[in-house]
Scaffold this motif. Structure first.
Motif, mmCIF file in Angstrom:
data_model
loop_
_atom_site.group_PDB
_atom_site.id
_atom_site.type_symbol
_atom_site.label_atom_id
_atom_site.label_comp_id
_atom_site.label_asym_id
_atom_site.label_seq_id
_atom_site.Cartn_x
_atom_site.Cartn_y
_atom_site.Cartn_z
ATOM 1 N N SER A 113 8.255 8.102 1.513
ATOM 2 C CA SER A 113 7.096 7.811 2.364
ATOM 3 C C SER A 113 6.153 8.999 2.394
ATOM 4 O O SER A 113 4.935 8.835 2.336
ATOM 5 C CB SER A 113 7.545 7.483 3.783
ATOM 6 O OG SER A 113 8.349 6.343 3.788
ATOM 7 N N ASP A 129 4.502 0.794 1.349
ATOM 8 C CA ASP A 129 5.702 1.499 1.794
ATOM 9 C C ASP A 129 6.723 0.496 2.318
ATOM 10 O O ASP A 129 6.604 0.022 3.447
ATOM 11 C CB ASP A 129 5.331 2.506 2.890
ATOM 12 C CG ASP A 129 6.466 3.488 3.174
ATOM 13 O OD1 ASP A 129 7.588 3.253 2.671
ATOM 14 O OD2 ASP A 129 6.225 4.472 3.878
ATOM 15 N N GLU A 130 7.711 0.185 1.502
ATOM 16 C CA GLU A 130 8.749 -0.793 1.857
ATOM 17 C C GLU A 130 8.146 -2.020 2.529
ATOM 18 O O GLU A 130 8.554 -2.392 3.636
ATOM 19 C CB GLU A 130 9.793 -0.162 2.779
ATOM 20 C CG GLU A 130 10.546 0.970 2.111
ATOM 21 C CD GLU A 130 11.750 1.412 2.928
ATOM 22 O OE1 GLU A 130 12.472 0.531 3.425
ATOM 23 O OE2 GLU A 130 11.945 2.631 3.069
HETATM 24 MG MG MG Z 1 10.141 5.808 4.330
#
Ligand code: MG
Ligand code: ATP
Lengths: 271, 258
Positions: free
Chosen positions: B49, B163-164
């Protein structure tokens, strides 16, 4: 926020009845219990008059108490408007300067937990006692602090992700303020407004206990009580309660219109 | 041709000098070509991240340089080069679906007509046309995430940072969303940087998988995924798919052991 799609349901008559029935029953039961207790235990009428007697006096004195109630309600609403506008303005101003905001908040929170109503006699000296001002100023102060505190929180406690997205769009500060911070603060502000409606009626009535023109509800209540006319006092208290409820419901209606998207609006009829 | 992203010798230390100092990234070098789909993969806390956020100018690197489309990251942000999708949909709950999708265009001062037309097109793309007038709370988690993707794409950013984005979804929805993102990627030709900790997801989606190691976060290896395009459900059964899974898994394992 998982699971299937939900749509807004209109409450049917049946669910509305089921929703309000318990409150209605408790209300009627409570009145009946009061009436019975007064009769059975032969309670002196100046200590606690029967509801039926209060109702009769209420009808007889209707014109007087309602016009007194309206005067006081106007004072409460006027003070509320001043306090709310001042609180929001202060929150918006200080949101530009976090240092001032952070320095001020502890004091605001401290003042908010003091009995501001205690200022009533002072306000009676500062402003013409028979005018709307002393009471309205107490109301304004009582409303100002919760509104300002909640508005500041609503403006500043925006989730980091929401702000980062705006950053990633290259948004100007004024866009962040108008498109994110202000809408985000609405539920906070309305919750302060709702508290404020009740507080403002209390403040208006109690400030009148310390004097003022005789046409006001608080003055009427304290004078009737001093004369042992308790049913009259209770009838006026009834008007005060009713004003508080009406004021509260008015704010709730505005809230519904302004934020149909908010969690508190989702299940209007309750489940 | 300038690369979409060029990261050189980037280190990131959070709270330097204090007791809670964290060295999140060390010596990161990475170049992403325009139109590439690249995944960052690694154990929790390895700095995926953080790296993504450095590219998106939400975090500044302690040392090193980041160039995006030949510019600095802050300049790229001002030029609206980024579309960002977080793990949480992060919709603005007071705006309807269509107005959420319009928000970036609004901020960028585009006209009402263009906004509405773009938002419609994006909602068609993520197949949420009928939900345009709904509020976010009326959508399921997967639908909200699709709105977030539509919003990120609405202004045609040259780089999509994710991000995910499917972390909170069930396996079925997740696979559908993966197919959708690939379709959108093929249609729009944007560069995608995608963070995940799912090995199959990374292999299925990417043209390259960047495998990272933890403490401090470093690039342990980069695997070229030379599976045929366009990818679909058949890809998941392709023998090369398994080879690539194994290759990535082995790098991860070697990282874990050291
Ligand atoms: Mg992360
Ligand atoms: N804002 C911050 N302040 C301090 N430390 C941070 C901050 N953000 C991240 N870190 C630290 O940097 C390291 C890497 O964090 P990061 O969020 O990039 O990991 P990640 O690979 O995305 O993990 P996950 O898969 O769990 O999301 C962690 O040790 C984390 O504690």
């Amino acid at each position: 926020m998982t699971g299937a799609v939900t749509t807004r349901r209109m409450p049917s008559v049946g669910t509305a009845v089921r929703h309000y029935l318990p409150a209605g029953l408790i209300f009627i039961g409570g009145i009946a219990l009061w009436e019975t207790v007064v009769v059975v235990f032969d309670i002196e009428r100046f200590l606690l008059p029967q509801p039926s007697r209060i109702a009769r006096v209420f009808v007889d004195e209707f014109g007087v108490v309602v016009s007194a109630g309206w005067l006081t309600m106007r004072k409460a609403m006027f003070g509320f408007a001043i306090g709310a506008i001042a609180g929001i303005s202060m929150a918006l101003l200080t949101s530009r300067w976090p240092l001032i905001r952070d320095g001020m908040m502890p004091f605001a929170v401290a003042v908010n937990s003091t009995p501001i109503i205690a200022l009533a006699p002072i306000m009676n000296n500062w402003f013409p006692i028979t005018s709307i001002w002393p009471g309205a100023m107490v109301v304004a102060l009582v409303v100002f602090f919760p509104v300002m505190i909640n508005a500041v929180r609503g403006l500043s406690e925006v989730p980091a992700g929401s702000l980062e997205l705006m950053d990633s769009y290259g948004a100007a500060p004024r866009d962040v303020l108008f498109k994110v911070r202000i809408p985000h603060s609405l539920p906070y502000v309305f919750s302060a407004f709702k508290v404020g409606t009740t507080l403002s009626i209390i403040a208006a009535v109690v400030s009148e206990y310390f004097g003022g023109s005789r046409e006001n509800l608080g003055v009427y209540i304290s004078q009737q009580a001093a004369l042992f006319h308790f049913a009259e006092a209770w009838a006026a208290i009834l008007v005060a309660s009713f004003s508080g409820i009406v004021f509260y419901l008015a704010v709730v209606m505005v809230e519904r219109a302004v934020m149909p998207w908010h969690a508190s609006m989702r299940n209007v009829a309750g489940t | 041709m300038t690369s979409a992203v060029a990261i050189a010798a980037v280190d990131k230390v959070f709270n330097p000098g204090s007791t809670d100092q964290v060295e999140a990234l060390r010596g990161i070098d990475l170049t992403v070509a325009p139109g590439e789909f690249i995944s960052l993969l690694g154990p929790s806390g390895c700095g995926k991240s953080t790296l993504l956020r450095i590219v998106g100018d939400l975090v500044t690197p302690t040392t090193g340089t980041v160039a995006v489309n030949g510019k600095t990251a802050p300049q790229a942000r001002k030029d609206r080069d980024y579309g960002i999708v977080f793990q949480q949909a992060t919709l603005y709950e007071w705006r309807t679906v269509v107005r959420n999708v319009e928000l970036p265009l609004e901020v960028m001062g585009r006209g009402k007509e263009e906004r509405e037309q773009r938002a419609r097109a994006m909602l068609d793309l993520v197949q949420l046309t009928e939900f345009a007038a709904h509020f976010p709370y009326q959508l399921s988690g997967g639908m909200q995430q699709r709105v977030a993707i539509a919003r990120a794409l609405s202004f045609e950013p040259s780089i999509l940072l994710m991000d995910e984005p499917f972390g909170a979804l069930d396996e079925m929805t997740r696979e559908r969303m993966q197919a959708e993102v690939l379709r959108i990627w093929a249609q729009t030709g944007t560069t995608v940087v995608f963070v995940t900790h799912s090995i199959p997801e990374a292999v299925f989606l990417s043209s390259r998988v960047v495998v990272m190691s933890a403490r401090p976060g470093r690039i342990a290896g980069i695997v070229d995924i030379d599976l045929p395009q366009p990818r679909d459900e058949v890809t998941r059964e392709h023998p090369r798919f398994y080879e690539k899974l194994t290759e990535v898994r082995e790098i991860l394992r070697s990282v874990d052991r050291s």
